[in-house]
Enzyme design. Structure first.
Site, mmCIF file in Angstrom:
data_model
loop_
_atom_site.group_PDB
_atom_site.id
_atom_site.type_symbol
_atom_site.label_atom_id
_atom_site.label_comp_id
_atom_site.label_asym_id
_atom_site.label_seq_id
_atom_site.Cartn_x
_atom_site.Cartn_y
_atom_site.Cartn_z
ATOM 1 N N CYS A 138 -65.246 -7.394 40.433
ATOM 2 C CA CYS A 138 -64.165 -8.135 41.080
ATOM 3 C C CYS A 138 -63.883 -9.377 40.244
ATOM 4 O O CYS A 138 -64.810 -10.069 39.825
ATOM 5 C CB CYS A 138 -64.579 -8.546 42.500
ATOM 6 N N LEU A 139 -62.609 -9.659 40.019
ATOM 7 C CA LEU A 139 -62.259 -10.818 39.191
ATOM 8 C C LEU A 139 -62.626 -12.123 39.888
ATOM 9 O O LEU A 139 -62.713 -13.166 39.259
ATOM 10 C CB LEU A 139 -60.762 -10.782 38.848
HETATM 11 O O1 K2U Z 1 -59.380 -7.112 42.675
HETATM 12 C C1 K2U Z 1 -59.960 -7.378 41.645
HETATM 13 O O2 K2U Z 1 -60.882 -8.205 41.588
HETATM 14 C C2 K2U Z 1 -59.607 -6.632 40.404
HETATM 15 C C3 K2U Z 1 -60.624 -5.619 40.055
HETATM 16 C C4 K2U Z 1 -60.135 -4.335 40.675
HETATM 17 C C5 K2U Z 1 -61.098 -3.192 40.675
HETATM 18 C C6 K2U Z 1 -62.448 -3.357 40.897
HETATM 19 C C7 K2U Z 1 -63.288 -2.255 40.921
HETATM 20 C C8 K2U Z 1 -62.792 -0.978 40.742
HETATM 21 C C9 K2U Z 1 -61.443 -0.820 40.528
HETATM 22 C C10 K2U Z 1 -60.610 -1.919 40.495
HETATM 23 C C11 K2U Z 1 -60.711 -5.756 38.550
HETATM 24 O O3 K2U Z 1 -59.858 -4.911 37.924
HETATM 25 S S1 K2U Z 1 -62.354 -5.667 37.980
HETATM 26 C C12 K2U Z 1 -62.269 -5.191 36.373
HETATM 27 C C13 K2U Z 1 -62.253 -3.716 36.180
HETATM 28 C C14 K2U Z 1 -61.658 -3.235 35.066
HETATM 29 C C15 K2U Z 1 -61.652 -1.873 34.833
HETATM 30 C C16 K2U Z 1 -62.252 -0.978 35.733
HETATM 31 C C17 K2U Z 1 -62.832 -1.480 36.863
HETATM 32 C C18 K2U Z 1 -62.841 -2.859 37.102
HETATM 33 ZN ZN ZN Z 2 -61.566 -7.884 43.697
#
Ligand code: K2U
Ligand code: ZN
Length: 174
Positions: free
Chosen positions: A94-95
Site C-alpha cells: 500500500c502506498l
Molecule cells: O492503494 C494503494 O496503496 C496502491 C497500491 C494498490 C495495490 C496494492 C496491492 C495489490 C494491488 C494493488 C499500490 O499500487 S502498491 C504497489 C504495487 C505495485 C504493483 C503491484 C502491486 C502493488
Molecule cells: Zn493502499
C-alpha cells in the site's frame, strides 16, 4: 500536479469517504493529479483519501507488461455489485504503508459499477491483478486498509514499523 500521499497511521485513512454528488472539473483535475501521483510512486492504484480527499474516487492502471499501452481508469462512486466465491491470494502492499507486504485473500472475480469522468455509468467484470487492485482501492473509500485483513499481531507489527518510518520521514523533512 503530484499530491502528497498520507502515511498510515492517519485518521483520515480510517474514515469512510463521501459519494461524489456531481462531477466537477475540480474532481476531474483531482483524478488526473491522482494518476500522476500513482505513476510517480510507482503504483497501480490510488484512492482519493490517500491524498487527503474524502470523496469516493479511485484511479487504477494495472497494466504491468512493459511495452503494453497504459490503461488509466478513473472511477467515481465505484461499487462491487457481484463477486466470485473463488478467491485469490496476493501479496499486497500500500502506498500509504510503504515497505510492508502481506498475503491477502480476496474474491478472484468482481463485477464493478462506477461513473466515469464523462458522467457515464460503466460496469465491467474484473479478474487477476485488476480485481485485487479495485477491491484494495474501494476498501480505502470505506476506511479499510489491507492490514485490517491480518491477525492482530501482524497488524500491530506493521503499524509499529509504519509509525517508525513516518517519524524518520518527518525528521528528514524537518
Ligand atoms: O492503494 C494503494 O496503496 C496502491 C497500491 C494498490 C495495490 C496494492 C496491492 C495489490 C494491488 C494493488 C499500490 O499500487 S502498491 C504497489 C504495487 C505495485 C504493483 C503491484 C502491486 C502493488
Ligand atoms: Zn493502499
Amino acid at each position: 500536479m503530484k499530491r502528497p500521499i498520507l502515511l498510515h497511521p492517519d485518521p483520515r485513512l480510517k474514515k469512510a469517504s463521501a459519494p461524489v454528488a456531481d462531477l466537477t472539473d475540480e474532481l476531474r483535475t483531482l483524478a488526473d493529479d491522482m494518476l500522476e501521483t500513482m505513476y510517480d510512486a510507482p503504483g497501480i492504484g490510488l484512492a482519493a483519501p490517500q491524498v487527503g480527499v474524502l470523496s469516493r474516487l479511485i484511479v487504477l492502471d494495472c497494466v504491468k507488461e512493459e511495452g503494453e499501452l497504459p490503461q488509466p481508469m478513473a472511477m467515481f462512486n465505484p461499487e462491487i455489485v457481484a463477486s466470485s466465491d473463488e478467491t485469490n491470494v496476493y501479496e499486497e502492499g500500500c502506498l500509504s504503508i510503504p515497505e510492508q507486504f502481506a498475503d491477502v485473500t480476496r474474491p478472484k472475480l468482481v463485477q464493478v459499477r462506477w461513473i466515469d469522468r464523462d458522467g457515464n455509468a460503466q460496469e465491467q467484470e474484473m479478474d487477476g491483478l485488476w480485481a485485487t487492485c479495485v477491491q484494495h482501492e474501494i476498501d480505502h473509500l470505506d476506511g479499510k486498509l489491507f492490514i485490517d485483513y491480518l491477525g492482530p499481531m501482524k497488524r500491530q507489527l506493521i503499524t509499529r514499523k509504519a509509525v517508525k518510518l513516518k517519524k524518520e520521514r518527518a525528521r528528514e523533512k524537518a
